[in-house]
Design an enzyme around this catalytic site. Structure first.
Site, PDB file in Angstrom:
ATOM      1  N   CYS A   1       9.472  10.096  -2.329  1.00 18.83           N
ATOM      2  CA  CYS A   1       9.605   9.667  -3.717  1.00 18.83           C
ATOM      3  C   CYS A   1      10.726  10.451  -4.388  1.00 18.83           C
ATOM      4  O   CYS A   1      10.896  11.649  -4.141  1.00 18.83           O
ATOM      5  CB  CYS A   1       8.277   9.881  -4.441  1.00 18.83           C
ATOM      6  SG  CYS A   1       8.347   9.378  -6.160  1.00 18.83           S
TER       7      CYS A   1
ATOM      8  N   CYS B   1       9.017  14.213  -9.443  1.00 17.66           N
ATOM      9  CA  CYS B   1       9.277  14.873  -8.151  1.00 17.66           C
ATOM     10  C   CYS B   1      10.451  15.838  -8.298  1.00 17.66           C
ATOM     11  O   CYS B   1      10.438  16.935  -7.734  1.00 17.66           O
ATOM     12  CB  CYS B   1       9.579  13.852  -7.059  1.00 17.66           C
ATOM     13  SG  CYS B   1       8.084  13.145  -6.357  1.00 17.66           S
TER      14      CYS B   1
ATOM     15  N   GLU C   1      -7.935   4.749  15.345  1.00 17.17           N
ATOM     16  CA  GLU C   1      -7.624   3.325  15.458  1.00 17.17           C
ATOM     17  C   GLU C   1      -7.074   3.118  16.864  1.00 17.17           C
ATOM     18  O   GLU C   1      -6.026   3.679  17.204  1.00 17.17           O
ATOM     19  CB  GLU C   1      -6.573   2.905  14.424  1.00 17.17           C
ATOM     20  CG  GLU C   1      -7.041   3.061  12.997  1.00 17.17           C
ATOM     21  CD  GLU C   1      -5.990   2.654  11.960  1.00 17.17           C
ATOM     22  OE1 GLU C   1      -5.016   1.972  12.320  1.00 17.17           O
ATOM     23  OE2 GLU C   1      -6.151   3.044  10.789  1.00 17.17           O
TER      24      GLU C   1
ATOM     25  N   CYS D   1      11.192  10.278  -7.900  1.00 14.15           N
ATOM     26  CA  CYS D   1      10.990  10.093  -9.347  1.00 14.15           C
ATOM     27  C   CYS D   1      11.354  11.372 -10.104  1.00 14.15           C
ATOM     28  O   CYS D   1      11.547  12.432  -9.513  1.00 14.15           O
ATOM     29  CB  CYS D   1       9.558   9.660  -9.638  1.00 14.15           C
ATOM     30  SG  CYS D   1       8.335  10.966  -9.421  1.00 14.15           S
TER      31      CYS D   1
ATOM     32  N   ARG E   1       0.850  -1.190   0.000  1.00 18.34           N
ATOM     33  CA  ARG E   1       0.000   0.000   0.000  1.00 18.34           C
ATOM     34  C   ARG E   1       0.887   1.242   0.000  1.00 18.34           C
ATOM     35  O   ARG E   1       2.100   1.134   0.037  1.00 18.34           O
ATOM     36  CB  ARG E   1      -0.941  -0.005   1.201  1.00 18.34           C
ATOM     37  CG  ARG E   1      -0.236   0.043   2.533  1.00 18.34           C
ATOM     38  CD  ARG E   1      -1.231   0.155   3.672  1.00 18.34           C
ATOM     39  NE  ARG E   1      -0.551   0.024   4.952  1.00 18.34           N
ATOM     40  CZ  ARG E   1      -1.163   0.025   6.122  1.00 18.34           C
ATOM     41  NH1 ARG E   1      -2.473   0.146   6.188  1.00 18.34           N
ATOM     42  NH2 ARG E   1      -0.492  -0.080   7.242  1.00 18.34           N
TER      43      ARG E   1
ATOM     44  N   ASN F   1      -4.991   7.557   4.352  1.00 15.78           N
ATOM     45  CA  ASN F   1      -4.756   6.808   5.586  1.00 15.78           C
ATOM     46  C   ASN F   1      -3.293   6.935   5.975  1.00 15.78           C
ATOM     47  O   ASN F   1      -2.402   6.612   5.194  1.00 15.78           O
ATOM     48  CB  ASN F   1      -5.085   5.324   5.384  1.00 15.78           C
ATOM     49  CG  ASN F   1      -5.089   4.558   6.686  1.00 15.78           C
ATOM     50  OD1 ASN F   1      -6.030   4.654   7.471  1.00 15.78           O
ATOM     51  ND2 ASN F   1      -4.011   3.825   6.940  1.00 15.78           N
ATOM     52  N   GLU F   2      -3.073   7.469   7.150  1.00 13.27           N
ATOM     53  CA  GLU F   2      -1.718   7.577   7.703  1.00 13.27           C
ATOM     54  C   GLU F   2      -0.690   8.085   6.691  1.00 13.27           C
ATOM     55  O   GLU F   2       0.257   7.369   6.323  1.00 13.27           O
ATOM     56  CB  GLU F   2      -1.275   6.236   8.283  1.00 13.27           C
ATOM     57  CG  GLU F   2      -2.063   5.835   9.515  1.00 13.27           C
ATOM     58  CD  GLU F   2      -1.501   4.605  10.223  1.00 13.27           C
ATOM     59  OE1 GLU F   2      -0.801   3.811   9.584  1.00 13.27           O
ATOM     60  OE2 GLU F   2      -1.789   4.438  11.424  1.00 13.27           O
TER      61      GLU F   2
ATOM     62  N   TRP G   1       1.893  -8.528  11.902  1.00 14.46           N
ATOM     63  CA  TRP G   1       1.928  -8.799  10.460  1.00 14.46           C
ATOM     64  C   TRP G   1       2.595 -10.166  10.312  1.00 14.46           C
ATOM     65  O   TRP G   1       1.923 -11.172  10.327  1.00 14.46           O
ATOM     66  CB  TRP G   1       2.709  -7.695   9.723  1.00 14.46           C
ATOM     67  CG  TRP G   1       1.912  -6.420   9.519  1.00 14.46           C
ATOM     68  CD1 TRP G   1       0.749  -6.070  10.149  1.00 14.46           C
ATOM     69  CD2 TRP G   1       2.222  -5.354   8.622  1.00 14.46           C
ATOM     70  NE1 TRP G   1       0.327  -4.841   9.695  1.00 14.46           N
ATOM     71  CE2 TRP G   1       1.202  -4.381   8.753  1.00 14.46           C
ATOM     72  CE3 TRP G   1       3.258  -5.118   7.710  1.00 14.46           C
ATOM     73  CZ2 TRP G   1       1.207  -3.198   8.014  1.00 14.46           C
ATOM     74  CZ3 TRP G   1       3.260  -3.939   6.978  1.00 14.46           C
ATOM     75  CH2 TRP G   1       2.233  -2.990   7.126  1.00 14.46           C
TER      76      TRP G   1
ATOM     77  N   GLU H   1      -2.373  -8.308   7.047  1.00 19.62           N
ATOM     78  CA  GLU H   1      -2.715  -8.094   8.459  1.00 19.62           C
ATOM     79  C   GLU H   1      -3.543  -9.217   9.088  1.00 19.62           C
ATOM     80  O   GLU H   1      -4.322  -8.980  10.009  1.00 19.62           O
ATOM     81  CB  GLU H   1      -3.403  -6.741   8.605  1.00 19.62           C
ATOM     82  CG  GLU H   1      -2.440  -5.636   8.244  1.00 19.62           C
ATOM     83  CD  GLU H   1      -2.990  -4.246   8.385  1.00 19.62           C
ATOM     84  OE1 GLU H   1      -4.179  -4.098   8.718  1.00 19.62           O
ATOM     85  OE2 GLU H   1      -2.234  -3.298   8.149  1.00 19.62           O
TER      86      GLU H   1
HETATM   87  C1  GAL Z   1      -2.430   1.278  10.931  1.00 21.34           C
HETATM   88  C2  GAL Z   1      -3.181   1.475   9.630  1.00 21.34           C
HETATM   89  C3  GAL Z   1      -4.254   0.433   9.434  1.00 21.34           C
HETATM   90  C4  GAL Z   1      -3.698  -0.912   9.704  1.00 21.34           C
HETATM   91  C5  GAL Z   1      -3.131  -0.977  11.092  1.00 21.34           C
HETATM   92  C6  GAL Z   1      -2.533  -2.324  11.417  1.00 21.34           C
HETATM   93  O1  GAL Z   1      -1.189   1.843  10.880  1.00 21.34           O
HETATM   94  O2  GAL Z   1      -3.756   2.738   9.562  1.00 21.34           O
HETATM   95  O3  GAL Z   1      -4.707   0.505   8.118  1.00 21.34           O
HETATM   96  O4  GAL Z   1      -2.730  -1.172   8.764  1.00 21.34           O
HETATM   97  O5  GAL Z   1      -2.117  -0.019  11.217  1.00 21.34           O
HETATM   98  O6  GAL Z   1      -1.377  -2.601  10.726  1.00 21.34           O
END
Ligand code: GAL
Length: 664
Positions: free
Chosen positions: A150, A155, A304, A152, A103, A141-142, A312, A352
């Site tokens: 990057c 950039c 979160e 490239c 990702r 996201n994050e 992981w 995950e």
């Molecule tokens: C966070 C992320 C989630 C998921 C979670 C667990 O950093 O925003 O999408 O990946 O960790 O790894």
């Protein structure tokens, strides 16, 4: 108060959704975040949008009183898009293109990616603009997670434009970066490089500008998303999930365009420390909360929140019974207005598979679900006391990304880290129940009685003036070794140390050096002798008074700790990194200059006490981060709003237990 989970209906059969919604409702969940990784489901083929599944999931959830935060799915561009425009993929420092398959595989400056981002964000917002169950949006996201840099060619082109706007002429750039060194002079804009892998280290000014440029690139990319959403839904509430102490992007800038900030709180994480000894972790998590609160100087959400073993490739440990509750209340104590767990149910596929949610793979509600349910029940009961309560700090610590980046580029002493020094000062206050705000260099300092700026190696006129004005009107300020050594372009000052801060601090530095890694030298304050590491400044005092000296080596008797009267205030200087024992004495002296509001609760080691205020009433969160029973001493008896009972002066707290106290 919002209480929820991150939910991925696209991972499960439709027949399951209603069962999930019901289970959520039973656990008092009233919000979910969804869709932030669902691009290929929302747009399986270019231009063919498919929101029926999401509509259906939102409808089902709303039947159970559950609202929705929708994430834009741009952290994971779909395969069809990468196949069509492979140049979206980021390029690493070696010039190698990073592949599809995980990702965050995009370059933030890619024009095609911008266009497709706008399209998907527009399609989502158009589709949901009248849906009152969607109450907030999360961008991407994050940002800054994984390797968000990057190199490239595009950039590089964009970097040159960025530099041109900043420096105006190529001569200014050459002067600023000092490219005369090693014959690096650029004759025109097209010859300027980005810091891809070279034979050995790059010019530090180039490196710093590239970090700033990359950070700006993501800020700009997010702004484009925000503008798209706001154009279609002007009243939308937009947030992003930050990551505590991560530093790839200047979070103050990233937060500027958002309505509120959120962060992802994994206290016991297998990428960090999965220790059973949680007193080793609590201060650092508290700091991350305070960093997040400082981004907009307002309360935040936890988007979160850890709800099970992380993992992981390797698996972390279970949170012990009661531990999740403790971390949740710590979040609320430091300013969280919403708690959203990651994730509802553990995924049966993908990277995950071992990052556990509230439910296990088989969706059988077990202990973690029951704990979530009980916390939800409790929060409902106490929300009238805690919702909207705020932390009111009298002490501020400055965290500056620019300065942190300078130390990342040149740590000075092997293994030295800007954040580790900041943490030392933070921990001093943490252990004493003194609330601290984490603020930026340009923030208004006047509301604080004490401002500490560790590692302030780089300042400019504006920052020096901000600090000087603050001290002149009575503020107490403390800074540390290397302060003012560099100009804002990351070149050395050619004036004597401490550059623009010299008059304020009232000292000269006679000489300095790194302390060999792993070794310590002796220092003395009053009659106490302790140790110091990483760096020593030998201070020659002008107007300042020396308060502490070195004891070993040829440095014996020379000053490292000084105070200077400046205007109506004082400026302290600590020219080394003292151990905790000496830091305690140093800070003890500093705190004598100010009077902080006392907390009427005496804590023991590893019982955290946080004071919050709601409608001018104090609320005390007492959090036992010990694996053993502990106790605190109250000045007077109080009411514990969790149990509804009156508690007496000597209050016992079980391991991992929480008390929330108000005065009678
Ligand atoms: C966070 C992320 C989630 C998921 C979670 C667990 O950093 O925003 O999408 O990946 O960790 O790894």
């Amino acid at each position: 108060m919002f209480y929820g989970a991150d939910y991925y209906p696209e991972h499960w059969p439709e027949e399951r959704w209603e069962i999930d919604a019901k289970l959520m409702r039973d656990a008092h969940i009233n919000i979910v975040r969804m869709a932030e990784f669902a691009w290929s489901k929302m747009e399986p083929k270019e231009g063919e949008y498919s929101f029926e599944w999401l509509d259906k999931a939102i409808d089902i959830l709303s039947k159970y009183g559950i609202k929705v935060v929708l994430g834009t799915p741009t952290a994971a561009p779909p395969k069809w898009l990468i196949d069509k425009y492979p140049d979206i993929l980021p390029v690493d420092v070696n010039g190698l293109t990073m592949g599809f398959g995980s990702r965050r595989h995009y370059c933030p400056n890619n024009h095609n990616y911008h266009e497709y981002t706008k399209k998907i964000v527009e399609a989502m917002t158009e589709h949901y603009k009248h849906n009152s169950n969607v109450i907030a949006w999360q961008t991407d996201n994050e940002f800054g997670c994984h390797e968000s840099v990057c190199y490239c060619d595009n950039c590089l082109k964009t970097f040159r434009i960025w530099l041109k706007e900043k420096y105006g002429t190529i001569k200014n750039l050459n002067d600023s970066w000092g490219t005369i060194f090693w014959s690096q002079t650029y004759n025109d804009w097209d010859s300027v490089i980005s810091p891809r892998r070279a034979v050995t280290s790059h010019n530090p000014s180039l490196l710093l500008d590239y970090k700033r440029f990359m950070s700006d690139s993501f800020v700009k990319y997010q702004k484009m998303q925000i503008e798209t959403i706001k154009r279609i839904i002007p009243s939308s509430q937009i947030t992003h999930n930050f990551m505590g102490q991560f530093n790839q992007i200047d979070y103050y800038n990233l937060a500027r365009d958002l309505d509120f900030v959120s962060w992802d709180n994994y206290p016991v994480i297998n990428f960090g420390d999965i220790t059973f000894n949680i007193k080793k972790l609590s201060a650092s998590v508290a700091l991350s909360h305070d960093i997040t609160r400082g981004l907009k100087k307002q309360n935040f959400w936890v988007m979160e929140h850890q709800s099970g073993p992380t993992g992981w490739e390797e698996v972390g440990r279970q949170l012990r019974p009661g531990e999740m509750r403790l971390w949740v209340y710590q979040s609320i104590a430091h300013g969280a207005d919403a708690i959203i767990y990651f994730r509802w149910r553990t995924s049966t596929s993908g990277t995950e598979e071992y990052w556990h949610g509230i439910l296990d793979h088989d969706a059988v509600p077990r202990r973690r679900y029951e704990e979530v349910r009980l916390i939800g029940e409790e929060l409902k009961r106490i929300e009238k006391y805690v919702e909207g309560s705020v932390v009111n700090s009298e002490v501020a610590l400055i965290r500056s990304f620019d300065n942190e980046w300078v130390f990342e580029i040149q740590p000075h002493a092997h293994g030295f880290r800007y954040m580790e020094q900041l943490k030392k000062y933070y921990n001093y206050f943490y252990k004493r129940n003194i609330q601290v705000d984490i603020i930026n260099l340009w923030d208004d300092l006047r509301k604080y009685k004490l401002v500490i700026a560790p590692g302030l190696i780089m300042v400019n006129d504006e920052i020096a003036k901000n600090i000087s004005d603050y001290i002149k009107q009575g503020g107490v300020f403390l800074t540390t070794f290397r302060a003012g050594a560099k100009r804002w372009d990351n070149r050395m000052n050619s004036t004597s140390l401490l550059g623009d801060l010299k008059d304020i601090v009232g000292i000269d530095i006679d000489e300095y050096g790194a302390i060999p890694t792993g070794e310590e030298i002796s220092i003395k304050v009053g009659t106490e002798i302790g140790k110091a590491s990483f760096w020593y400044d030998v201070v020659k005092f002008n107007t300042a008074k020396v308060l502490g000296t070195y004891e070993s080596e040829y440095l014996k008797g020379r000053g490292f700790f000084t105070v200077n009267n400046y205007g109506n205030g004082k400026a302290y200087y600590v020219g080394t990194l003292p151990n905790d024992k000496i830091l305690q004495i140093i800070m003890g002296k500093v705190l004598k200059d100010i009077s902080l509001k006392e907390i009427p609760i005496k804590r023991k080691e590893s019982v955290e006490v946080v004071r919050k205020i709601k409608e001018s009433k104090d609320i005390y969160f007492v959090l036992n981060f010990n694996n053993e029973e502990s106790s605190v001493i109250l000045n007077k008896s109080m009411i514990d709003i969790l149990s509804g009972q009156q508690v007496e002066k000597n209050l016992h707290i079980k391991p991992l237990e929480v008390r929330i106290l108000i005065e009678k």
